[in-house]
Scaffold this motif. Structure first.
Motif, short mmCIF file in Angstrom:
data_model
loop_
_atom_site.label_atom_id
_atom_site.label_comp_id
_atom_site.label_asym_id
_atom_site.label_seq_id
_atom_site.Cartn_x
_atom_site.Cartn_y
_atom_site.Cartn_z
N TRP A 250 0.83 -1.20 0.00
CA TRP A 250 0.00 0.00 0.00
C TRP A 250 0.86 1.26 0.00
N SER A 251 2.05 1.17 0.58
CA SER A 251 2.93 2.35 0.64
C SER A 251 3.54 2.70 -0.72
N ASP A 252 3.34 1.86 -1.72
CA ASP A 252 3.81 2.18 -3.07
C ASP A 252 2.89 3.15 -3.78
N SER A 253 1.76 3.47 -3.20
CA SER A 253 0.84 4.43 -3.80
C SER A 253 1.54 5.78 -3.93
N ALA A 254 1.63 6.26 -5.16
CA ALA A 254 2.39 7.48 -5.45
C ALA A 254 2.24 7.78 -6.94
N VAL A 255 2.91 8.83 -7.38
CA VAL A 255 2.97 9.14 -8.81
C VAL A 255 4.37 8.77 -9.31
N TYR A 256 4.42 8.08 -10.43
CA TYR A 256 5.67 7.58 -10.99
C TYR A 256 5.93 8.28 -12.33
N PHE A 257 7.16 8.78 -12.45
CA PHE A 257 7.56 9.50 -13.66
C PHE A 257 8.71 8.79 -14.35
N CYS A 258 8.59 8.65 -15.65
CA CYS A 258 9.67 8.16 -16.49
C CYS A 258 10.34 9.38 -17.13
N ALA A 259 11.66 9.33 -17.32
CA ALA A 259 12.37 10.48 -17.90
C ALA A 259 13.53 10.00 -18.76
N VAL A 260 13.86 10.79 -19.77
CA VAL A 260 14.99 10.51 -20.65
C VAL A 260 15.91 11.72 -20.65
N LYS A 261 17.21 11.46 -20.63
CA LYS A 261 18.18 12.55 -20.60
C LYS A 261 18.31 13.17 -21.98
N ASN A 262 18.30 14.49 -21.97
CA ASN A 262 18.56 15.25 -23.19
C ASN A 262 20.00 15.04 -23.62
N ASN A 263 20.26 15.13 -24.89
CA ASN A 263 21.64 14.93 -25.33
C ASN A 263 22.55 16.09 -24.95
N ALA A 264 21.99 17.20 -24.46
CA ALA A 264 22.78 18.35 -24.02
C ALA A 264 22.83 18.37 -22.50
N GLY A 265 23.91 17.86 -21.95
CA GLY A 265 24.08 17.91 -20.52
C GLY A 265 23.11 17.01 -19.79
N ALA A 266 22.68 17.46 -18.63
CA ALA A 266 21.87 16.60 -17.76
C ALA A 266 20.39 16.94 -17.82
N LYS A 267 19.97 17.75 -18.79
CA LYS A 267 18.56 18.12 -18.85
C LYS A 267 17.72 16.88 -19.14
N LEU A 268 16.60 16.75 -18.43
CA LEU A 268 15.72 15.59 -18.60
C LEU A 268 14.40 16.01 -19.22
N THR A 269 13.81 15.08 -19.98
CA THR A 269 12.44 15.23 -20.45
C THR A 269 11.60 14.20 -19.72
N PHE A 270 10.53 14.66 -19.08
CA PHE A 270 9.68 13.80 -18.26
C PHE A 270 8.40 13.41 -18.99
N GLY A 271 7.93 12.20 -18.69
CA GLY A 271 6.59 11.82 -19.10
C GLY A 271 5.56 12.48 -18.19
#
Lengths: 114, 113
Positions: B83-104
């Protein structure tokens, strides 16, 4: 370990008001970020900074200013708050080299505009 | 430009059941991929990441994810949810420029007791 601190936790403003949010990190990370999260939605990048005094616009920079006065701190200003605006602003930081690209997040500032 | 799609906005499962949260990405090169979890009124916490090597990566709290280049996917799995796993889950991919991420857009998981 380190921590990211965001102040204030809650921010209530009036329409048209200029509002400033602050973020501090003690990871010694190079890059810092500001995201906006609307209820039930994903994160949208507002600004990021790869080093002190650097600023890069994200996808949602219009209506915002940012300032990276020193490596450990990154401020975001809402230049003119919009009535009925409600969102959470998340600050994050990361290394920007090697294989350590994961971002670490603060707890957020919740904005309500009356 | 890269993008991330999480097709299920909400998922509800019973405690003890298995779980799969889906993530599809669009990226030209070999991606750096992440799963984050957000508990109520908190920031995002890293669950796991994939950079290279074994396509199945282990994360915290019994979570794992499998990278598939042919399917452009990075699905998150757990054998038995609590039950404690209830939460919002986000997937993300790193941009090819540095550490910037794009989130779902995120998947809100509700675990019924």
């Amino acid at each position: 370990g380190g921590i990211i601190t965001q102040t204030p936790k809650f921010l209530i403003g009036q329409e048209g008001q200029k509002l400033t949010l602050k973020c501090q990190q003690n990871f010694n990370h190079d890059t810092m970020y500001w995201y906006r999260q609307d209820s039930g939605k994903g994160l949208r990048l507002i600004y990021y900074s790869i080093t002190e005094n650097d600023l890069q616009k994200g996808d949602l920079s219009e209506g915002y200013d940012a300032s990276r006065e020193k490596k450990s701190s990154f401020s975001l200003t809402v230049t003119s708050a919009q009535k009925n605006e409600m969102a959470v602003f998340l600050c994050a930081s990361s290394w920007d080299w090697g294989d350590s690209y994961e971002q670490y997040f603060g707890p957020g500032t919740r904005l309500t505009v009356l | 430009a890269q993008s991330v799609t999480q097709p299920d906005a909400r998922v509800t499962v019973s405690e003890g059941a298995s779980l799969q949260l889906r993530c599809k990405y669009s990226y030209s090169a070999t991606p750096y991929l992440f799963w984050y979890v957000q508990y109520p009124r908190q920031g995002l916490q890293l669950l796991l990441k994939y950079y290279s090597g074994d396509p199945v990566v282990q994360g915290v709290n019994g979570f794992e994810a499998e990278f598939s280049k042919s399917n452009s996917s990075f699905h998150l799995r757990k054998a038995s949810v609590h039950w404690s796993d209830s939460a919002v889950y986000f997937c993300a991919v790193k941009n090819n420029a540095g550490a910037k991420l794009t989130f779902g857009g995120g998947t809100r998981l509700t675990v019924r007791p």
